[in-house]
Motif scaffolding. Sequence first.
Motif, PDB file in Angstrom:
ATOM      1  N   THR A  16       0.830  -1.198   0.000  1.00 42.59           N
ATOM      2  CA  THR A  16       0.000   0.000   0.000  1.00 42.59           C
ATOM      3  C   THR A  16       0.862   1.246   0.000  1.00 42.59           C
ATOM      4  O   THR A  16       0.575   2.218  -0.696  1.00 42.59           O
ATOM      5  N   LEU A  17       1.935   1.250   0.779  1.00 38.04           N
ATOM      6  CA  LEU A  17       2.806   2.424   0.840  1.00 38.04           C
ATOM      7  C   LEU A  17       3.410   2.740  -0.522  1.00 38.04           C
ATOM      8  O   LEU A  17       3.673   3.893  -0.852  1.00 38.04           O
ATOM      9  N   SER A  18       3.589   1.716  -1.341  1.00 45.09           N
ATOM     10  CA  SER A  18       4.153   1.947  -2.666  1.00 45.09           C
ATOM     11  C   SER A  18       3.152   2.556  -3.626  1.00 45.09           C
ATOM     12  O   SER A  18       3.506   2.961  -4.727  1.00 45.09           O
ATOM     13  N   LEU A  19       1.863   2.644  -3.207  1.00 45.88           N
ATOM     14  CA  LEU A  19       0.820   3.153  -4.091  1.00 45.88           C
ATOM     15  C   LEU A  19       0.465   4.603  -3.785  1.00 45.88           C
ATOM     16  O   LEU A  19      -0.585   5.076  -4.164  1.00 45.88           O
ATOM     17  N   CYS A  20       1.340   5.298  -3.078  1.00 43.61           N
ATOM     18  CA  CYS A  20       1.023   6.663  -2.663  1.00 43.61           C
ATOM     19  C   CYS A  20       1.534   7.693  -3.646  1.00 43.61           C
ATOM     20  O   CYS A  20       1.783   8.838  -3.281  1.00 43.61           O
ATOM     21  N   GLY A  21       1.770   7.290  -4.873  1.00 45.04           N
ATOM     22  CA  GLY A  21       2.238   8.241  -5.861  1.00 45.04           C
ATOM     23  C   GLY A  21       1.274   9.387  -6.026  1.00 45.04           C
ATOM     24  O   GLY A  21       0.082   9.249  -5.866  1.00 45.04           O
ATOM     25  N   GLY A  22       1.794  10.570  -6.363  1.00 47.97           N
ATOM     26  CA  GLY A  22       0.954  11.729  -6.529  1.00 47.97           C
ATOM     27  C   GLY A  22       0.736  12.472  -5.240  1.00 47.97           C
ATOM     28  O   GLY A  22       0.102  13.513  -5.220  1.00 47.97           O
ATOM     29  N   SER A  23       1.258  11.975  -4.119  1.00 52.79           N
ATOM     30  CA  SER A  23       1.085  12.668  -2.850  1.00 52.79           C
ATOM     31  C   SER A  23       2.249  13.598  -2.603  1.00 52.79           C
ATOM     32  O   SER A  23       3.354  13.397  -3.092  1.00 52.79           O
ATOM     33  N   VAL A  24       1.987  14.639  -1.830  1.00 54.78           N
ATOM     34  CA  VAL A  24       2.990  15.633  -1.495  1.00 54.78           C
ATOM     35  C   VAL A  24       3.460  15.359  -0.079  1.00 54.78           C
ATOM     36  O   VAL A  24       2.666  15.368   0.858  1.00 54.78           O
ATOM     37  N   ASN A  25       4.758  15.092   0.107  1.00 62.04           N
ATOM     38  CA  ASN A  25       5.270  14.649   1.378  1.00 62.04           C
ATOM     39  C   ASN A  25       5.952  15.752   2.177  1.00 62.04           C
ATOM     40  O   ASN A  25       6.432  15.504   3.280  1.00 62.04           O
ATOM     41  N   LEU A 110      -8.560  -9.828  -3.042  1.00 57.74           N
ATOM     42  CA  LEU A 110      -9.030  -9.295  -1.768  1.00 57.74           C
ATOM     43  C   LEU A 110      -8.043  -8.282  -1.199  1.00 57.74           C
ATOM     44  O   LEU A 110      -8.433  -7.243  -0.674  1.00 57.74           O
ATOM     45  N   GLU A 111      -6.757  -8.576  -1.304  1.00 56.33           N
ATOM     46  CA  GLU A 111      -5.750  -7.636  -0.815  1.00 56.33           C
ATOM     47  C   GLU A 111      -5.867  -6.299  -1.536  1.00 56.33           C
ATOM     48  O   GLU A 111      -5.796  -5.226  -0.915  1.00 56.33           O
ATOM     49  N   GLN A 112      -6.034  -6.354  -2.845  1.00 55.22           N
ATOM     50  CA  GLN A 112      -6.162  -5.115  -3.609  1.00 55.22           C
ATOM     51  C   GLN A 112      -7.437  -4.368  -3.242  1.00 55.22           C
ATOM     52  O   GLN A 112      -7.439  -3.132  -3.146  1.00 55.22           O
ATOM     53  N   ALA A 113      -8.519  -5.107  -3.014  1.00 49.88           N
ATOM     54  CA  ALA A 113      -9.776  -4.463  -2.632  1.00 49.88           C
ATOM     55  C   ALA A 113      -9.645  -3.782  -1.279  1.00 49.88           C
ATOM     56  O   ALA A 113     -10.103  -2.646  -1.092  1.00 49.88           O
ATOM     57  N   PHE A 114      -9.013  -4.460  -0.302  1.00 45.24           N
ATOM     58  CA  PHE A 114      -8.842  -3.865   1.018  1.00 45.24           C
ATOM     59  C   PHE A 114      -7.959  -2.622   0.958  1.00 45.24           C
ATOM     60  O   PHE A 114      -8.183  -1.652   1.672  1.00 45.24           O
ATOM     61  N   GLN A 115      -6.948  -2.661   0.098  1.00 43.12           N
ATOM     62  CA  GLN A 115      -6.112  -1.473  -0.113  1.00 43.12           C
ATOM     63  C   GLN A 115      -6.914  -0.323  -0.692  1.00 43.12           C
ATOM     64  O   GLN A 115      -6.778   0.818  -0.274  1.00 43.12           O
ATOM     65  N   GLN A 116      -7.756  -0.643  -1.652  1.00 45.82           N
ATOM     66  CA  GLN A 116      -8.400   0.400  -2.443  1.00 45.82           C
ATOM     67  C   GLN A 116      -9.571   1.063  -1.732  1.00 45.82           C
ATOM     68  O   GLN A 116      -9.828   2.246  -1.960  1.00 45.82           O
ATOM     69  N   MET A 117     -10.293   0.350  -0.906  1.00 44.51           N
ATOM     70  CA  MET A 117     -11.533   0.925  -0.369  1.00 44.51           C
ATOM     71  C   MET A 117     -11.318   2.242   0.377  1.00 44.51           C
ATOM     72  O   MET A 117     -12.084   3.193   0.163  1.00 44.51           O
ATOM     73  N   PRO A 118     -10.300   2.381   1.246  1.00 45.52           N
ATOM     74  CA  PRO A 118     -10.086   3.710   1.834  1.00 45.52           C
ATOM     75  C   PRO A 118      -9.793   4.771   0.773  1.00 45.52           C
ATOM     76  O   PRO A 118     -10.267   5.909   0.857  1.00 45.52           O
ATOM     77  N   ARG A 119      -9.021   4.391  -0.234  1.00 42.05           N
ATOM     78  CA  ARG A 119      -8.679   5.321  -1.317  1.00 42.05           C
ATOM     79  C   ARG A 119      -9.912   5.691  -2.142  1.00 42.05           C
ATOM     80  O   ARG A 119     -10.009   6.810  -2.649  1.00 42.05           O
ATOM     81  N   SER A 120     -10.861   4.762  -2.262  1.00 45.88           N
ATOM     82  CA  SER A 120     -12.072   5.047  -3.025  1.00 45.88           C
ATOM     83  C   SER A 120     -12.916   6.117  -2.332  1.00 45.88           C
ATOM     84  O   SER A 120     -13.507   6.980  -2.989  1.00 45.88           O
ATOM     85  N   TYR A 121     -12.999   6.041  -0.996  1.00 45.30           N
ATOM     86  CA  TYR A 121     -13.662   7.132  -0.273  1.00 45.30           C
ATOM     87  C   TYR A 121     -12.956   8.453  -0.544  1.00 45.30           C
ATOM     88  O   TYR A 121     -13.597   9.473  -0.841  1.00 45.30           O
ATOM     89  N   ALA A 122     -11.627   8.444  -0.430  1.00 41.79           N
ATOM     90  CA  ALA A 122     -10.867   9.677  -0.623  1.00 41.79           C
ATOM     91  C   ALA A 122     -10.968  10.176  -2.060  1.00 41.79           C
ATOM     92  O   ALA A 122     -11.008  11.390  -2.303  1.00 41.79           O
ATOM     93  N   TYR A 123     -11.027   9.266  -3.022  1.00 42.16           N
ATOM     94  CA  TYR A 123     -11.138   9.659  -4.430  1.00 42.16           C
ATOM     95  C   TYR A 123     -12.351  10.548  -4.649  1.00 42.16           C
ATOM     96  O   TYR A 123     -12.323  11.473  -5.467  1.00 42.16           O
ATOM     97  N   PHE A 124     -13.431  10.290  -3.913  1.00 44.88           N
ATOM     98  CA  PHE A 124     -14.636  11.109  -4.035  1.00 44.88           C
ATOM     99  C   PHE A 124     -14.710  12.201  -2.964  1.00 44.88           C
ATOM    100  O   PHE A 124     -15.776  12.777  -2.736  1.00 44.88           O
ATOM    101  N   GLY A 125     -13.591  12.467  -2.310  1.00 43.12           N
ATOM    102  CA  GLY A 125     -13.500  13.625  -1.439  1.00 43.12           C
ATOM    103  C   GLY A 125     -13.886  13.399   0.004  1.00 43.12           C
ATOM    104  O   GLY A 125     -13.919  14.353   0.794  1.00 43.12           O
ATOM    105  N   GLU A 340      -9.466  -6.569 -11.054  1.00 40.57           N
ATOM    106  CA  GLU A 340      -9.767  -7.981 -10.818  1.00 40.57           C
ATOM    107  C   GLU A 340     -11.093  -8.147 -10.073  1.00 40.57           C
ATOM    108  O   GLU A 340     -11.876  -9.053 -10.365  1.00 40.57           O
ATOM    109  N   LEU A 341     -11.357  -7.250  -9.116  1.00 41.90           N
ATOM    110  CA  LEU A 341     -12.618  -7.314  -8.394  1.00 41.90           C
ATOM    111  C   LEU A 341     -13.777  -6.955  -9.304  1.00 41.90           C
ATOM    112  O   LEU A 341     -14.835  -7.595  -9.268  1.00 41.90           O
ATOM    113  N   LEU A 342     -13.591  -5.958 -10.143  1.00 43.48           N
ATOM    114  CA  LEU A 342     -14.623  -5.546 -11.091  1.00 43.48           C
ATOM    115  C   LEU A 342     -14.988  -6.704 -12.014  1.00 43.48           C
ATOM    116  O   LEU A 342     -16.169  -6.951 -12.297  1.00 43.48           O
TER     117      LEU A 342
END
Length: 508
Positions: A16-25, A110-125, A340-342
Motif C-alpha cells: 500500500t505504501l508503494s501506491l502513494c504516488g501523486g502525494s505531497v510529502n 481481496l488484498e487489492q480491494a482492502f487497499q483500495q476501499m479507503p482510497r475510493s472514499y478519498a477519491y470522491f473527497g 480484478e474485483l470488477l
Amino acid sequence: MLQIRHLMIHSTLVLTLSLCGGSVNAEQILIQQARLIQGDSPTASMPMDVLLEKGKIVAIASNLSRKTRMGVRLIDGKGQFLIPGLVDSHVHLEGIPGYMGKRAEDQMMLEQAFQQMPRSYAYFGFTTVQDLTGDPRFIAEWNSAPAGPQAHYCSPVTIPNGYPASWMDKELQFQVPGTKYMLFDPAQAQVYPTHFHPEAHTPEAVVRAAKQDGARCIKVFYETGFGPKKDLPVPSVELIQAVVKHAKLLKLPVYLHGNSQAAYEFALKTGVTTLVHGLWHETKLANQIANQTRLQEIAEEIARAGIAVQPTIQVLYGEQEMTNPNFFQHPELANVMPAELLDWYQTPAGQKMAQLIAADFDPANQTPASLYKTVQSRYQPALTIVKKMTAALNRQGAKIVFGSDTPSGPFYTQFPGVNGRWEMDRWLEAGMSLSQLFKALTIENARAMDLEDTIGSIAVGKQADLLLLRANPLETLAAYDQISYVILRGKAHQRESLSAKSIGKSNH
C-alpha cells in the motif's frame, strides 16, 4: 472474516505504501490563491493562500508566499475552490461489498480491494467517515492506512433475536464481540445463556462500556424484519429511553436504525438524536387510514423535537441496480473497484446476490432489460415516499444529515466513495439545494459528530482535511467530480493517484 481482513491489512501495508504516488510529502504545503468556501455562509472568498504544516492549517492570508521558508511545497490553486473535506456519517467499513467467501485463489483480489476501499472514499473527497456498527480494533487498523478518510465509530446496542443479531445463529449472537453491548431485555429474560450477567448489560452499563472503548455514538435498532426474517422483536420504549438518558449524560449521540412510520413514531417517543434512514415504508406496522396526514404531522414533530434524519435514498437505488444489465458500464467504477474485483463481480460467483434479488421477479420469463424495469417499478413506491418525506422534513426545517449507508448489505452497487457521490444526486432530486448539500457534507456533519473544533471548515488550527476543486460546488453538483487534490491530514494527493486504476502500478 474479521481476522482474515486484519491479516491482509498487515500483510499488504508495504504494498500500500508503494501506491502513494501523486502525494505531497513536504512538511509544509502552501496552497496559493484558491477561493475558500465555508459551510455556515457558503460563498466563495477572494483568492487566498493557505499554509499547512504537520497536518494542521497554520495560516490563511491573501499572500503568504513571502513569509514561507525555503522548501515549502507549492500547490497552485488559482481559479480553483478550496473546501473542507467531505464527511459521510453513515458507513460500514468491514468487509468487501458482495464478497462472502474465503477462496485462497482470491487472496490477491481481496488484498487489492482492502487497499483500495479507503482510497475510493478519498477519491470522491470523503476525508472523514463514521462506521455506525464499528469495532474499535478494526477502526484503529483502518486509520493506519496511508491514504484514506479518518474513521470514527458507533457501538451497536442490540437485543437478542432482534435486528441485526437475528442474522446470526441463536447461540453465536451471544459469543461475538458485540455481545458486550447487548442489552438485557426483560421481555426475553428466558433466552439468555447462563454466562450472560444482566447487571453488566443494563442501559447504563452498556453505554458506559461503549464510551470507555472509544465509541463516539450509540446505535439502536427498530426493525421488525425483511426478506426471510419477519416479526423480529424490538426493544421497548422504556429500554431505549434509558439508553438515550445515559448516552446523553456521556455526550454520546444515539442513532436509530428505522425506516418505517412505526420507527419514526418510536424515535419521537424515545428521543434519539438521529434517524439513520429515510421513511421508506409508510404503512409498515401502521394504520393505512389517513396516512398522508399523519406523515405530515410526523415531519412537523420530528422538526420540533430536533431529531435529525439521514434520508439514505441511494440505498434503495443500489438494491434495484443489482438487476441493471448496464450497471458495469458506469465509467466511475474503474476508479473505485480494482480491475480484478470488477471482473469478479461479473462472474456467476459475483452475481449470487443479484440472482437472489431477481428470483422474486420470474427472471426466466423476462429479458434482462424487462426484469430491470419490473424491479424498478417495485421500488418506485418506496422511492416516492422517501423523497416526499424528505421534502416535508426539509420544509419544516428539520435537520437533514448526510449519510450514505455504504454498503447497506452485500451490494457491489453501493461501493465505497461512489455510493456517497450518488447519494448527493438523490438529495438534489428530493429538492435539497447545492448550498444545503454542501453544509451537510461539511460543517453540519462535523457538528453532529462533535468534531466541529477539528474538521468541517477551513480555519487556523483545524485538521488539514481539504479538497481543491476546479469548479464551484455552490453552482454545480459536477464540482464534486472535478477534484484536483485531496488533502488528508496535511498530506496532499492528486486525485488520480487515488484511483483503483493505479493499483499495482508504481507512481514515482
